[in-house]
Write a protein that holds these residues in place. Structure first.
Motif, PDB file in Angstrom:
ATOM      1  N   LEU A   1      33.973  46.531  45.258  1.00 22.53           N
ATOM      2  CA  LEU A   1      34.904  45.938  46.211  1.00 22.53           C
ATOM      3  C   LEU A   1      34.246  45.878  47.584  1.00 22.53           C
ATOM      4  O   LEU A   1      33.574  46.828  47.997  1.00 22.53           O
ATOM      5  CB  LEU A   1      36.174  46.779  46.270  1.00 22.53           C
ATOM      6  N   SER A   2      34.419  44.778  48.282  1.00 14.95           N
ATOM      7  CA  SER A   2      33.837  44.651  49.625  1.00 14.95           C
ATOM      8  C   SER A   2      34.885  44.115  50.591  1.00 14.95           C
ATOM      9  O   SER A   2      35.769  43.337  50.211  1.00 14.95           O
ATOM     10  CB  SER A   2      32.624  43.710  49.601  1.00 14.95           C
ATOM     11  N   ALA A   3      34.783  44.548  51.857  1.00 17.25           N
ATOM     12  CA  ALA A   3      35.717  44.110  52.903  1.00 17.25           C
ATOM     13  C   ALA A   3      34.920  43.614  54.090  1.00 17.25           C
ATOM     14  O   ALA A   3      33.891  44.195  54.456  1.00 17.25           O
ATOM     15  CB  ALA A   3      36.625  45.266  53.319  1.00 17.25           C
ATOM     16  N   SER A   4      35.421  42.548  54.704  1.00 20.34           N
ATOM     17  CA  SER A   4      34.643  41.885  55.746  1.00 20.34           C
ATOM     18  C   SER A   4      35.513  41.520  56.944  1.00 20.34           C
ATOM     19  O   SER A   4      36.737  41.472  56.859  1.00 20.34           O
ATOM     20  CB  SER A   4      33.994  40.613  55.177  1.00 20.34           C
ATOM     21  N   MET A   5      34.834  41.253  58.055  1.00 17.55           N
ATOM     22  CA  MET A   5      35.522  40.779  59.249  1.00 17.55           C
ATOM     23  C   MET A   5      36.016  39.338  59.097  1.00 17.55           C
ATOM     24  O   MET A   5      36.663  38.814  59.999  1.00 17.55           O
ATOM     25  CB  MET A   5      34.586  40.873  60.457  1.00 17.55           C
ATOM     26  N   ASP A   6      35.722  38.696  57.978  1.00 17.70           N
ATOM     27  CA  ASP A   6      36.266  37.351  57.750  1.00 17.70           C
ATOM     28  C   ASP A   6      37.687  37.409  57.172  1.00 17.70           C
ATOM     29  O   ASP A   6      38.202  36.407  56.684  1.00 17.70           O
ATOM     30  CB  ASP A   6      35.345  36.527  56.838  1.00 17.70           C
ATOM     31  N   LYS A   7      38.299  38.596  57.209  1.00 18.56           N
ATOM     32  CA  LYS A   7      39.684  38.834  56.775  1.00 18.56           C
ATOM     33  C   LYS A   7      39.865  38.772  55.262  1.00 18.56           C
ATOM     34  O   LYS A   7      40.982  38.554  54.784  1.00 18.56           O
ATOM     35  CB  LYS A   7      40.665  37.848  57.421  1.00 18.56           C
ATOM     36  N   THR A   8      38.802  38.925  54.506  1.00 18.55           N
ATOM     37  CA  THR A   8      38.932  38.884  53.050  1.00 18.55           C
ATOM     38  C   THR A   8      38.319  40.123  52.407  1.00 18.55           C
ATOM     39  O   THR A   8      37.441  40.773  52.976  1.00 18.55           O
ATOM     40  CB  THR A   8      38.260  37.650  52.434  1.00 18.55           C
ATOM     41  N   MET A   9      38.823  40.433  51.209  1.00 20.65           N
ATOM     42  CA  MET A   9      38.213  41.416  50.316  1.00 20.65           C
ATOM     43  C   MET A   9      37.811  40.692  49.048  1.00 20.65           C
ATOM     44  O   MET A   9      38.553  39.833  48.550  1.00 20.65           O
ATOM     45  CB  MET A   9      39.209  42.526  49.957  1.00 20.65           C
TER      46      MET A   9
ATOM     47  N   GLU B   1      31.764  36.707  41.920  1.00 21.49           N
ATOM     48  CA  GLU B   1      33.041  37.027  42.563  1.00 21.49           C
ATOM     49  C   GLU B   1      34.156  36.879  41.547  1.00 21.49           C
ATOM     50  O   GLU B   1      34.337  35.825  40.951  1.00 21.49           O
ATOM     51  CB  GLU B   1      33.241  36.078  43.748  1.00 21.49           C
ATOM     52  N   GLN B   2      34.931  37.955  41.345  1.00 22.87           N
ATOM     53  CA  GLN B   2      36.014  37.915  40.370  1.00 22.87           C
ATOM     54  C   GLN B   2      37.380  37.705  41.024  1.00 22.87           C
ATOM     55  O   GLN B   2      38.237  37.014  40.486  1.00 22.87           O
ATOM     56  CB  GLN B   2      36.026  39.214  39.550  1.00 22.87           C
ATOM     57  N   VAL B   3      37.587  38.337  42.158  1.00 23.00           N
ATOM     58  CA  VAL B   3      38.867  38.234  42.864  1.00 23.00           C
ATOM     59  C   VAL B   3      38.586  38.169  44.359  1.00 23.00           C
ATOM     60  O   VAL B   3      37.703  38.862  44.869  1.00 23.00           O
ATOM     61  CB  VAL B   3      39.778  39.456  42.562  1.00 23.00           C
ATOM     62  N   ARG B   4      39.347  37.336  45.064  1.00 16.50           N
ATOM     63  CA  ARG B   4      39.268  37.307  46.528  1.00 16.50           C
ATOM     64  C   ARG B   4      40.699  37.346  47.073  1.00 16.50           C
ATOM     65  O   ARG B   4      41.530  36.526  46.700  1.00 16.50           O
ATOM     66  CB  ARG B   4      38.556  36.042  47.018  1.00 16.50           C
ATOM     67  N   VAL B   5      40.973  38.304  47.950  1.00 18.41           N
ATOM     68  CA  VAL B   5      42.291  38.408  48.576  1.00 18.41           C
ATOM     69  C   VAL B   5      42.087  38.570  50.079  1.00 18.41           C
ATOM     70  O   VAL B   5      41.002  38.916  50.550  1.00 18.41           O
ATOM     71  CB  VAL B   5      43.095  39.619  48.036  1.00 18.41           C
TER      72      VAL B   5
ATOM     73  N   PHE C   1      38.743  43.021  58.349  1.00 21.85           N
ATOM     74  CA  PHE C   1      38.882  44.326  57.710  1.00 21.85           C
ATOM     75  C   PHE C   1      37.711  45.247  58.053  1.00 21.85           C
ATOM     76  O   PHE C   1      36.557  44.826  58.120  1.00 21.85           O
ATOM     77  CB  PHE C   1      38.973  44.169  56.196  1.00 21.85           C
ATOM     78  N   TYR C   2      38.039  46.519  58.214  1.00 19.38           N
ATOM     79  CA  TYR C   2      37.043  47.548  58.537  1.00 19.38           C
ATOM     80  C   TYR C   2      36.533  48.280  57.301  1.00 19.38           C
ATOM     81  O   TYR C   2      35.459  48.849  57.314  1.00 19.38           O
ATOM     82  CB  TYR C   2      37.664  48.575  59.476  1.00 19.38           C
ATOM     83  N   GLY C   3      37.340  48.339  56.249  1.00 19.09           N
ATOM     84  CA  GLY C   3      36.932  49.092  55.068  1.00 19.09           C
ATOM     85  C   GLY C   3      37.847  48.800  53.909  1.00 19.09           C
ATOM     86  O   GLY C   3      38.887  48.144  54.060  1.00 19.09           O
ATOM     87  N   CYS C   4      37.482  49.304  52.724  1.00 15.43           N
ATOM     88  CA  CYS C   4      38.262  49.044  51.519  1.00 15.43           C
ATOM     89  C   CYS C   4      38.191  50.238  50.578  1.00 15.43           C
ATOM     90  O   CYS C   4      37.237  51.018  50.613  1.00 15.43           O
ATOM     91  CB  CYS C   4      37.765  47.779  50.813  1.00 15.43           C
ATOM     92  N   GLN C   5      39.207  50.353  49.744  1.00 13.88           N
ATOM     93  CA  GLN C   5      39.273  51.403  48.728  1.00 13.88           C
ATOM     94  C   GLN C   5      39.962  50.838  47.496  1.00 13.88           C
ATOM     95  O   GLN C   5      40.677  49.830  47.573  1.00 13.88           O
ATOM     96  CB  GLN C   5      40.046  52.615  49.250  1.00 13.88           C
ATOM     97  N   MET C   6      39.746  51.521  46.345  1.00 14.47           N
ATOM     98  CA  MET C   6      40.353  51.088  45.092  1.00 14.47           C
ATOM     99  C   MET C   6      41.018  52.274  44.420  1.00 14.47           C
ATOM    100  O   MET C   6      40.525  53.405  44.497  1.00 14.47           O
ATOM    101  CB  MET C   6      39.282  50.487  44.175  1.00 14.47           C
ATOM    102  N   SER C   7      42.162  52.018  43.786  1.00 18.05           N
ATOM    103  CA  SER C   7      42.879  53.095  43.094  1.00 18.05           C
ATOM    104  C   SER C   7      42.070  53.575  41.887  1.00 18.05           C
ATOM    105  O   SER C   7      41.200  52.856  41.386  1.00 18.05           O
ATOM    106  CB  SER C   7      44.258  52.606  42.646  1.00 18.05           C
ATOM    107  N   PRO C   8      42.345  54.786  41.403  1.00 18.87           N
ATOM    108  CA  PRO C   8      41.569  55.323  40.270  1.00 18.87           C
ATOM    109  C   PRO C   8      41.589  54.441  39.025  1.00 18.87           C
ATOM    110  O   PRO C   8      40.591  54.365  38.306  1.00 18.87           O
ATOM    111  CB  PRO C   8      42.245  56.680  39.996  1.00 18.87           C
TER     112      PRO C   8
END
Length: 817
Positions: A297-305, A319-323, A333-340
């Motif tokens: 998962l990646s997060a960027s200042m372009d407002k997308t993950m 790329e599988q999903v973009r939100v 976005f400054y950062g990202c995390q994913m549930s277990p």
């Protein structure tokens, strides 16, 4: 076990605007830093379950200490701008600080930790251009080594164990566009390799273990993500002699006789701005087998993950999903995390807002989910609505926010949420006062007061979320002809009303048909009506929940400081910052015509707070000049405007307080009022030896009716509960400069010398208290809890606003006093 006297009902806050401040644990809990605190958030319950207070500076990095068996974590590491790391350990179901690591000479910007049998190894990067390695055993922390990077900075660190061994390997990404690899050898970490390829600062690095190999992902301000593969080379591996096979270049290093190689696995391009965060999907145990899904998962200042992964057939990473967010004037976005389980993904934005998406039934359809929200700077003021069903807050983050309980049909669980952001301003907000249920006046660091009124769309959504009767809410005459919503022009500060006719005339045209002018193509109104069954997302809060501004009030010469309105909703009082008597006057406004009524001059410096008596006869003001003044309403005719005259005041000679008076409040029977000051004193005032309301006796002065209460720290906020205790004494809440909230009972006595009229009956503990100044305290105007339909009379609710960005609501068991 008996219920506590003070119980935390709700905490509203958001993440600090730093890249490494959010971490999602294998146990399903999210830890993030907010101001000087670390909060533990349960995304399933949509509630903050624990607040960890010990840092003395802003928390800048948070990381769970993952276990190799993927079981829920019991340890957490945080770093802050106080230059310290704190290791938190779970004991008896609660987290407490087990070790403090002090040694950095600058703020900590990144932390990571790995569990090694009986100890944990912690790596921390700081703006002092060093990375420190720590070993933590039980409650002891020791600095193992300091890696210096000269004049450079390390932005992120990640720890793992080399394949087939228990040797730690450290990855450091820095401002030199390189990723440095360090391996522990003879207790010391030595640099074994430098990975080049990025063309700008490396913002994030993270290891993952897959099939006995290590994968290292790195992201950079060059908008690219690189994935590297680290594996152990065996002596039996044949050398490829043929030229027909294209192989990636291998960089080789040796550790204790074992040879390891690093190759570039892939380069991922898809973001259009700096990539600040990357995160591998957490591993899990499946049938006693440890599995690491290949999802990044990646997060960027372009407002997308973006969720990346290799194709099953070709193995090529795609790329599988973009939100992400489409509109708005916010940064990315400054950062990202994913549930277990990989079913939820989370991003935190530049202004601290959390954005959560979940995969519906694992069908690959990602939808926004409800998440906690709050101010990202000091909260300056708050007010309950007259019915006690919601609170409105203002803060230095230039926003006004409205919170209410979300009552779900068929669900007993009730949680508080932000359902509207009536004002998003260009100046820091300072004060507000409610004028009726759906109208308020706010003041900011500007000379203008602004009046806002709820649109129809808000009333409808409030009814839906709080399970209230829409007919009853819209039934009053003041709610006739309400606009649908509001929007702010691109270069404006005023929220303009949007009516139903405006919406129907703005139907989208097909293929540019009917766009006769530039103004047709670029509309000023971005408002879209919402039909909510759950609290809105951050994107909707920013754009579709504004309230229209109905009036501007001009008259003050400096920035606004405090506001108050009377119970009959006829008069609003305002005051601004002042260093001279001519500017310290209180202005009175009619809340029906919004015309100025009167100017009240008495104080020589800023009036810090005002309060109308519950019976509406008196206006109390306290000031920076260490005095208070009481203004009495004259008895006018039915058609004449309200008029006030000075009834009583203290002067420099008669003042009891010796420092600035910060706060004041009235008892519900209008017989007494309280003042609190920087001199650590709280005093109750009224007519001595009299049961009359203040102002009813012209032959008696207003004097201290209590002994002087010393609360031990600057008393920045005071509020008297509108309901009496069982012994008919008054209950007061006092907020301190250190963030603590104290509860006292007071009852009138003839002998004040003994101090027996005061009795302390409760206080917030270290996890409940604010970490900075308590700016405002307000009791709910109705007995019982807002989220409890049974309206249990044994409880009352207290709302507090703090300079630590938090809004807290406490349940206080008044029946026990």
């Amino acid at each position: 076990m008996e219920a506590p006297v003070v119980d935390t009902c709700h905490v509203s806050c958001c993440a600090n605007p730093t890249p490494n401040v959010v971490s999602w644990g294998r146990g399903g809990l999210i830890a993030f830093g907010t101001c000087n605190s670390v909060v533990i958030y349960n995304p399933q319950e949509i509630k903050i379950v624990e607040v960890l207070n010990k840092h003395t500076g802003r928390v800048t990095a948070v990381q769970w200490v993952y276990k190799h068996d993927c079981s829920p974590e019991t340890q957490l590491v945080s770093g802050g701008s106080d230059n310290n790391l704190i290791v938190w350990e779970k004991q008896d179901g609660k987290f407490s600080a087990s070790a403090v690591c002090s040694g950095h000479s600058g703020p900590v910007c990144a932390v990571d930790a790995v569990s090694l049998s009986s100890q944990i190894l912690v790596a921390s990067a700081s703006s002092d251009s060093t990375v420190k390695l720590w070993t933590c055993i039980s409650d002891k922390a020791e600095c193992l080594q300091t890696l210096s990077f000269g004049s450079g900075f390390v932005m992120d660190v990640s720890l793992a164990l080399l394949p087939g061994s228990r040797v730690p390997v450290l990855a450091c990404g820095g401002d030199d566009s390189k990723v440095q690899l360090y391996v522990q050898n003879s207790e010391q970490f030595q640099r074994v390799m430098t990975l080049t390829g990025h063309e700008d600062w490396v913002r994030g690095v993270e290891w993952a273990v897959k099939d006995g190999e290590l994968l290292l992902a790195s992201c950079s301000q060059d908008c690219l993500i690189r994935v590297w593969r680290l594996f152990a080379k065996t002596a039996a591996e044949p050398e490829q002699q043929t030229d027909t096979v294209i192989r990636m270049k291998e960089n080789v290093f040796e550790v204790s006789g074992d040879v390891f190689a690093v190759t570039l696995e892939t380069v991922l391009a898809g973001h259009e701005n700096w990539v600040y965060g990357i995160h591998w999907q957490p591993p899990h145990i499946k049938g006693n087998i440890w599995e690491q899904p290949l999802k990044l998962l990646s997060a960027s200042m372009d407002k997308t993950m973006i969720l990346w992964g290799p194709e099953e057939d070709s193995g090529v990473w795609v790329e599988q999903v973009r939100v992400g967010e489409v509109g708005g004037n916010t940064l990315g976005f400054y950062g990202c995390q994913m549930s277990p389980d990989g079913a939820m993904i989370l991003a935190h934005a530049f202004h601290g807002a959390l954005h959560l998406w979940h995969d519906d039934n694992s069908q690959g359809v990602w939808r926004p989910a409800v998440v906690v929200s709050g101010h990202f700077n000091a909260v300056q003021d708050l007010s309950w609505d007259p019915e006690g069903e919601f609170i409105i807050t203002v803060g230095s983050d230039q926003t006004t926010r409205l919170f209410t309980p979300w009552k779900r049909k068929g669900c007993s669980q009730v949680t508080w949420h932000e359902i509207s952001r009536p004002q998003i301003h260009g100046y820091d907000m300072q004060c507000l006062t409610m004028v009726g249920r759906f109208q308020f006046v706010s003041g900011a660091d500007e000379k203008v007061l602004r009046v806002f009124r709820a649109p129809r769309n808000f009333v409808e959504n409030f009814a839906s979320i709080s399970c209230a009767s829409l007919e009853k809410l819209l039934g009053s005459s003041e709610n006739v002809d309400l606009p649908e919503g509001a929007s702010t022009p691109a270069l404006g500060l005023s929220n303009k009303a949007v009516f139903q006719g405006d919406l129907t005339s703005k139907c989208p045209q097909k293929d540019g048909e009917g766009l006769d002018s530039v103004s047709d193509q670029y509309k000023e109104s971005y408002f879209q009506p919402l039909k909510l069954t759950e609290p809105p997302t951050e994107d909707d809060l920013l754009q579709n929940t504004l309230w229209p501004e109905v009036q501007k009030l001009y008259g003050h010469g400096f920035e606004m400081f405090c506001l108050a309105s009377d119970s009959s909703r006829t008069v609003v009082a305002s005051a601004c910052k002042a260093s001279k008597a001519e500017h310290a006057a209180i202005l009175l406004w009619s809340s029906t015509s919004w015309k100025p009524l009167q100017s009240l001059s008495c104080h020589s410096l800023t009036v810090t707070q005002m309060a109308f008596s519950p019976n509406g006869c008196l206006l109390l003001a306290v000031s920076r000049d260490r005095t208070w003044s009481l203004w009495k309403r004259e008895n006018p005719g039915p058609d004449s405007a309200p008029s006030f005259s000075l009834y009583a005041n203290t002067s420099k000679d008669t003042a009891v307080h010796t420092r600035i008076i910060w706060s004041c409040d009235w008892s519900s029977d209008s017989k007494y009022f309280a003042t609190s000051s920087r001199d650590k004193k709280v005093i109750i005032w009224g007519h001595l030896d009299s049961e009359d309301c203040v102002g009813n006796r012209d032959d008696a002065g207003v004097n201290p009716c209590s002994s002087v209460l010393d609360v031990g720290d600057s008393a920045t906020a005071v509020s008297i509960c509108p309901f009496l205790c069982s012994d008919q004494s008054y209950l007061l809440a006092v907020g301190l400069e250190n963030g603590k909230i104290l509860l006292y009972k007071w009852r009138p006595m003839e002998d004040l010398a003994s101090g027996a009229d005061w009795s302390k009956c409760g206080e917030t503990d270290s996890s409940q208290s604010h970490t900075l100044v308590v700016k405002r305290l307000r009791w709910r105007p109705r007995q019982g809890r807002a989220e409890d339909e049974s309206q249990d009379q044994s409880w009352v609710q207290l709302a507090s606003a703090g300079a630590d960005h938090a809004v807290k609501i406490f349940n206080v068991r008044i029946s026990s006093f």
